[in-house]
Design a protein around this motif. Structure first.
Motif, mmCIF file in Angstrom:
data_model
loop_
_atom_site.group_PDB
_atom_site.id
_atom_site.type_symbol
_atom_site.label_atom_id
_atom_site.label_comp_id
_atom_site.label_asym_id
_atom_site.label_seq_id
_atom_site.Cartn_x
_atom_site.Cartn_y
_atom_site.Cartn_z
ATOM 1 N N PHE A 256 0.832 -1.209 0.000
ATOM 2 C CA PHE A 256 0.000 0.000 0.000
ATOM 3 C C PHE A 256 0.864 1.256 0.000
ATOM 4 N N ALA A 257 1.888 1.299 0.854
ATOM 5 C CA ALA A 257 2.756 2.481 0.917
ATOM 6 C C ALA A 257 3.469 2.710 -0.412
ATOM 7 N N SER A 258 3.899 1.618 -1.049
ATOM 8 C CA SER A 258 4.592 1.759 -2.335
ATOM 9 C C SER A 258 3.672 2.332 -3.396
ATOM 10 N N PHE A 259 2.449 1.808 -3.480
ATOM 11 C CA PHE A 259 1.508 2.306 -4.475
ATOM 12 C C PHE A 259 1.098 3.745 -4.173
ATOM 13 N N GLN A 260 0.815 4.029 -2.903
ATOM 14 C CA GLN A 260 0.365 5.374 -2.547
ATOM 15 C C GLN A 260 1.427 6.410 -2.848
ATOM 16 N N GLU A 261 2.669 6.135 -2.484
ATOM 17 C CA GLU A 261 3.747 7.092 -2.732
ATOM 18 C C GLU A 261 4.047 7.202 -4.218
ATOM 19 N N GLY A 262 3.939 6.087 -4.942
ATOM 20 C CA GLY A 262 4.168 6.140 -6.383
ATOM 21 C C GLY A 262 3.103 6.929 -7.109
ATOM 22 N N TYR A 263 1.829 6.745 -6.700
ATOM 23 C CA TYR A 263 0.748 7.487 -7.333
ATOM 24 C C TYR A 263 0.836 8.972 -7.017
ATOM 25 N N ARG A 264 1.292 9.295 -5.800
ATOM 26 C CA ARG A 264 1.393 10.701 -5.422
ATOM 27 C C ARG A 264 2.472 11.421 -6.221
ATOM 28 N N LYS A 265 3.373 10.667 -6.839
ATOM 29 C CA LYS A 265 4.405 11.289 -7.675
ATOM 30 C C LYS A 265 3.809 11.960 -8.903
ATOM 31 N N ASP A 266 2.586 11.576 -9.269
ATOM 32 C CA ASP A 266 1.976 12.179 -10.453
ATOM 33 C C ASP A 266 1.797 13.675 -10.283
ATOM 34 N N VAL A 267 1.408 14.097 -9.075
ATOM 35 C CA VAL A 267 1.210 15.529 -8.878
ATOM 36 C C VAL A 267 2.549 16.248 -8.913
ATOM 37 N N GLU A 268 3.619 15.597 -8.450
ATOM 38 C CA GLU A 268 4.946 16.195 -8.561
ATOM 39 C C GLU A 268 5.376 16.256 -10.019
ATOM 40 N N ARG A 269 5.022 15.229 -10.779
ATOM 41 C CA ARG A 269 5.317 15.254 -12.218
ATOM 42 C C ARG A 269 4.566 16.385 -12.896
ATOM 43 N N CYS A 270 3.329 16.623 -12.470
ATOM 44 C CA CYS A 270 2.550 17.721 -13.042
ATOM 45 C C CYS A 270 3.208 19.059 -12.750
ATOM 46 N N PHE A 271 3.692 19.252 -11.514
ATOM 47 C CA PHE A 271 4.389 20.488 -11.178
ATOM 48 C C PHE A 271 5.677 20.611 -11.973
ATOM 49 N N GLY A 272 6.371 19.490 -12.165
ATOM 50 C CA GLY A 272 7.598 19.529 -12.956
ATOM 51 C C GLY A 272 7.338 19.958 -14.389
ATOM 52 N N ILE A 273 6.262 19.425 -14.988
ATOM 53 C CA ILE A 273 5.903 19.825 -16.353
ATOM 54 C C ILE A 273 5.500 21.288 -16.389
ATOM 55 N N LEU A 274 4.770 21.719 -15.365
ATOM 56 C CA LEU A 274 4.319 23.114 -15.314
ATOM 57 C C LEU A 274 5.513 24.062 -15.261
ATOM 58 N N LYS A 275 6.509 23.756 -14.433
ATOM 59 C CA LYS A 275 7.675 24.628 -14.310
ATOM 60 C C LYS A 275 8.577 24.537 -15.538
ATOM 61 N N ALA A 276 8.642 23.365 -16.161
ATOM 62 C CA ALA A 276 9.456 23.244 -17.368
ATOM 63 C C ALA A 276 8.818 23.959 -18.552
ATOM 64 N N ARG A 277 7.493 23.948 -18.597
ATOM 65 C CA ARG A 277 6.783 24.574 -19.719
ATOM 66 C C ARG A 277 6.744 26.089 -19.582
ATOM 67 N N TRP A 278 6.608 26.597 -18.360
ATOM 68 C CA TRP A 278 6.506 28.044 -18.124
ATOM 69 C C TRP A 278 7.635 28.452 -17.193
ATOM 70 N N ALA A 279 8.737 28.832 -17.778
ATOM 71 C CA ALA A 279 9.950 29.130 -17.010
ATOM 72 C C ALA A 279 9.805 30.363 -16.134
ATOM 73 N N ILE A 280 8.807 31.201 -16.385
ATOM 74 C CA ILE A 280 8.637 32.397 -15.563
ATOM 75 C C ILE A 280 8.342 32.031 -14.119
ATOM 76 N N ILE A 281 7.779 30.836 -13.882
ATOM 77 C CA ILE A 281 7.474 30.398 -12.518
ATOM 78 C C ILE A 281 8.753 30.192 -11.719
ATOM 79 N N ARG A 282 9.828 29.798 -12.379
ATOM 80 C CA ARG A 282 11.053 29.435 -11.684
ATOM 81 C C ARG A 282 11.878 30.632 -11.242
ATOM 82 N N GLY A 283 11.764 31.771 -11.914
ATOM 83 C CA GLY A 283 12.687 32.827 -11.555
ATOM 84 C C GLY A 283 12.192 34.242 -11.732
ATOM 85 N N PHE A 284 11.854 34.626 -12.965
ATOM 86 C CA PHE A 284 11.599 36.030 -13.254
ATOM 87 C C PHE A 284 10.391 36.557 -12.500
#
Length: 392
Positions: A256-284
């Motif tokens: 259960f812990a493995s699946f739960q933590e693995g599934y929760r990575k999706d939201v981190e992946r979404c944030f990663g895509i968001l910051k990679a796509r719109w670089a203004i979030i990271r700095g300017f």
């Protein structure tokens, strides 16, 4: 001679008053070159280069430009006071999108679009305002019954995240497996933690008022109602959240812990895509004030959802993993239904000067640690029966 001296004096004064921002940028020729580079058939740069600079397909850009020009006439090409044609819409939207996508400063965008610094910043603010007003209801809406059915059929929908930046302004968001952002709450500044932000989040208010997505389902011979979100260990033991197990002992708990933590990575992946796509979030964006930052963040999320919708093939058949949930007892509806099969209106917190008991009951139920633990146990058993026991 006196007239010549006066003329020379006026020219000298005009020369001293001329600013660098008032140079002749020849935006007409740059607008023509921009159209030839990206926006005409057989343009100089291929579509892959357009995607790199604008983060979206050309047809999506054209749709956004058409909608924004109809919403705000500022983006339409017009004659100025002396009859000279101004900037074309493609230049203004290019300036705004380059700042969002590349995190470029106004000086750098000036070299691309041949626009003044203040004009570029005005384009950015007006563009974000137009995107928010035009697309918030469509691209930041609550899940519809069709959306909930698709998430339920997927069987592994996972949806809660909370990201903090160095400027101490927190973004709370709910995302699913396809990187679609369903909920965003941005703008809480100062020294905050996840629990303080949770207390201010409108997501909790929606649960208390009965506005949250309504689902009933059965796991481990127990019927539950309401959606739940995958969260990390810092969040309280509420029935709304499903957290991982800190020190799993048995095989079921480790699975259960493995699946739960693995599934929760999706939201981190979404944030990663968001910051990679719109670089203004990271700095300017740190150079801007809080109100403009909030508008920029919401604009980036809305554009992100528009791109996800444009790229995701919703008509393609999806192969879902088998789920032994009793679908006969699974029901999805937008709002609670009354005896007359009509939606129930949300009740107010105070009625005739007295507290609303149903809302208080929902509040106590949401914060029930017993229901949280029982829900987690049932999910552990259900997940083990569905995946862990067969996959080892």
């Amino acid at each position: 001679m006196l007239a010549a001296m006066v003329c020379m004096l006026n020219q000298s004064r005009q020369h001293r008053r001329r600013r660098a921002s008032n140079v002749d940028r020849r935006w007409e020729s740059r607008g023509k070159n921009l159209l030839e580079d990206y926006f005409i058939p057989n343009s100089f740069y291929p579509v892959s280069k357009f995607l790199e600079g604008y983060r979206m397909q050309p047809h999506l850009f054209q749709k956004i430009m058409h909608d924004i020009c109809n919403y705000d006439t500022y983006f339409i090409q017009k004659h100025d006071a002396v009859g000279v044609l101004g900037l074309i819409p493609e230049q203004k939207l290019t300036a705004a999108l380059r700042m969002l996508a590349c995190g470029a400063s106004a000086e750098h965008v000036d070299e691309i679009a041949r626009m003044g610094k203040y004009t570029i910043l005005e384009c950015l603010v007006r563009f974000c305002d137009a995107v928010e007003h035009l697309y918030t209801r469509e691209y930041l809406h609550k899940p519809t019954p069709r959306d909930l059915q698709r998430l339920l059929q997927k069987g592994d929908a996972r949806e809660y995240g909370n990201q903090k930046g160095q400027k101490s302004i927190i973004l709370e968001a709910v995302a699913s497996f396809d990187c679609w952002v369903w909920h965003a709450f941005f703008g809480v500044a100062g020294y905050q933690n996840d629990l303080n932000v949770l207390g201010q989040s409108p997501m909790v208010d929606e649960v208390l008022r009965g506005h949250s997505p309504q689902v009933t389902y059965q796991i481990n011979n127990t019927v539950y109602s309401g959606v739940y979100y995958l969260a990390d260990r810092i969040y309280p033991r509420w029935m709304t959240f499903v957290k991982t197990i800190l020190n799993p002992q048995s095989e079921k708990e480790r699975s259960f812990a493995s699946f739960q933590e693995g599934y929760r990575k999706d939201v981190e992946r979404c944030f990663g895509i968001l910051k990679a796509r719109w670089a203004i979030i990271r700095g300017f964006a740190r150079m801007l004030d809080e109100e403009v930052m909030q508008s920029i963040m919401m604009t980036c999320i809305i554009l992100h959802n528009m791109i996800v919708e444009d790229e995701y093939d919703y008509d393609a058949p999806e192969v879902f993993e088998p789920d032994p949930i009793n679908t006969a007892l699974t029901r999805i509806y937008e709002r609670p239904m009354g005896p007359n099969e009509l939606p129930l209106e949300p009740e107010l917190l105070l009625l005739d000067g007295q507290f609303n008991n149903p809302m208080i009951d929902r509040y106590q139920e949401m914060q029930s640690s017993y229901v949280h633990e029982r829900h987690q146990v049932d999910l552990i058993e259900h997940l083990w029966e569905m995946k862990g026991n067969h996959n080892g």
